[in-house]
Design an enzyme around this catalytic site. Structure first.
Site, PDB file in Angstrom:
ATOM      1  N   HIS A  60       0.835  -1.201   0.000  1.00  0.00           N
ATOM      2  CA  HIS A  60       0.000   0.000   0.000  1.00  0.00           C
ATOM      3  C   HIS A  60       0.872   1.254   0.000  1.00  0.00           C
ATOM      4  O   HIS A  60       2.069   1.177   0.219  1.00  0.00           O
ATOM      5  CB  HIS A  60      -0.981   0.017   1.175  1.00  0.00           C
ATOM      6  CG  HIS A  60      -0.330   0.027   2.527  1.00  0.00           C
ATOM      7  ND1 HIS A  60       0.227  -1.091   3.086  1.00  0.00           N
ATOM      8  CD2 HIS A  60      -0.162   1.025   3.414  1.00  0.00           C
ATOM      9  CE1 HIS A  60       0.719  -0.778   4.282  1.00  0.00           C
ATOM     10  NE2 HIS A  60       0.504   0.495   4.493  1.00  0.00           N
ATOM     11  N   HIS A  62       1.109   5.281   1.514  1.00  0.00           N
ATOM     12  CA  HIS A  62       0.656   6.317   2.444  1.00  0.00           C
ATOM     13  C   HIS A  62       1.187   7.651   1.938  1.00  0.00           C
ATOM     14  O   HIS A  62       2.379   7.757   1.632  1.00  0.00           O
ATOM     15  CB  HIS A  62       1.247   6.107   3.843  1.00  0.00           C
ATOM     16  CG  HIS A  62       0.550   5.091   4.657  1.00  0.00           C
ATOM     17  ND1 HIS A  62      -0.550   5.389   5.419  1.00  0.00           N
ATOM     18  CD2 HIS A  62       0.788   3.783   4.849  1.00  0.00           C
ATOM     19  CE1 HIS A  62      -0.949   4.305   6.044  1.00  0.00           C
ATOM     20  NE2 HIS A  62      -0.149   3.305   5.709  1.00  0.00           N
ATOM     21  N   TYR A 124       3.466   8.821  11.993  1.00  0.00           N
ATOM     22  CA  TYR A 124       2.842   7.525  11.702  1.00  0.00           C
ATOM     23  C   TYR A 124       3.272   7.023  10.329  1.00  0.00           C
ATOM     24  O   TYR A 124       3.624   5.852  10.170  1.00  0.00           O
ATOM     25  CB  TYR A 124       1.325   7.667  11.770  1.00  0.00           C
ATOM     26  CG  TYR A 124       0.569   6.474  11.240  1.00  0.00           C
ATOM     27  CD1 TYR A 124       0.469   5.306  11.981  1.00  0.00           C
ATOM     28  CD2 TYR A 124      -0.037   6.509   9.990  1.00  0.00           C
ATOM     29  CE1 TYR A 124      -0.217   4.209  11.497  1.00  0.00           C
ATOM     30  CE2 TYR A 124      -0.727   5.415   9.496  1.00  0.00           C
ATOM     31  CZ  TYR A 124      -0.811   4.278  10.255  1.00  0.00           C
ATOM     32  OH  TYR A 124      -1.485   3.189   9.769  1.00  0.00           O
ATOM     33  N   GLN A 128       5.470   3.656   9.443  1.00  0.00           N
ATOM     34  CA  GLN A 128       4.552   2.643   8.936  1.00  0.00           C
ATOM     35  C   GLN A 128       5.276   1.401   8.440  1.00  0.00           C
ATOM     36  O   GLN A 128       4.861   0.283   8.728  1.00  0.00           O
ATOM     37  CB  GLN A 128       3.689   3.226   7.813  1.00  0.00           C
ATOM     38  CG  GLN A 128       2.667   2.268   7.275  1.00  0.00           C
ATOM     39  CD  GLN A 128       1.646   1.858   8.309  1.00  0.00           C
ATOM     40  OE1 GLN A 128       1.215   2.669   9.094  1.00  0.00           O
ATOM     41  NE2 GLN A 128       1.271   0.601   8.311  1.00  0.00           N
TER      42      GLN A 128
END
Length: 156
Positions: A60, A62, A124, A128
């Site tokens: 994924h 971010h 964050y 990650q």
């Protein structure tokens, strides 16, 4: 507080956007990771969107971005995913066999507005990848008991 401006507008619009490859395949490694990062940053520059923080994880993406109010978030994410798909398949021709009909990204995405907690979200995103690796380590199957050193018996 960092405030941007357009002709008649002062703005501070930050969004946390997350999207994934189709079937959540863990495909984003090595050269493909660098290509995707370059493609996404180039497309953001074309639209005048500033990337505050970004992390390309194996399954994924971010991104913490400043999107001007003249562009809607949904149209920007559609542009980003659509154009990047075409560019990825152009650069990585072997992927067209894994992804039929030239669909590289999943249909949906996650978006959240960022207010006073921009620093927390930025931290964050930075952490990650480390958190994903720690989670993957916790889900590995143990074949040898770490406490006794004996093989683990499987109950079937």
């Amino acid at each position: 507080m960092d405030i941007n401006s357009l002709a008649h507008t002062k703005w501070n619009c930050k969004y946390h956007i997350v999207f994934a490859p189709k079937y959540r395949r863990k495909i984003i490694y090595g050269q493909l990771k660098r290509d995707i990062a370059n493609i996404l940053s180039m497309l953001c520059k074309r639209k005048g969107v500033k990337i505050v923080e970004a992390e390309v994880c194996p399954d994924h993406i971010h991104m913490l971005e400043e999107i001007p109010p003249s562009i809607s978030v949904s149209s920007f994410v559609g542009y980003l995913k659509g154009k990047s798909t075409l560019m990825i398949f152009e650069r990585q021709a072997n992927l067209k066999y894994k992804y039929g009909n030239r669909h590289f990204w999943c249909r949906g995405y996650y978006v959240d507005t960022v207010g006073k907690n921009a620093k927390k979200i930025q931290e964050y995103i930075q952490n990650q990848l480390k958190e994903d690796l720690e989670y993957d380590q916790m889900t590995l199957k143990e074949y040898i008991d770490p406490f006794t050193g004996e093989p683990v018996k499987t109950n079937r």
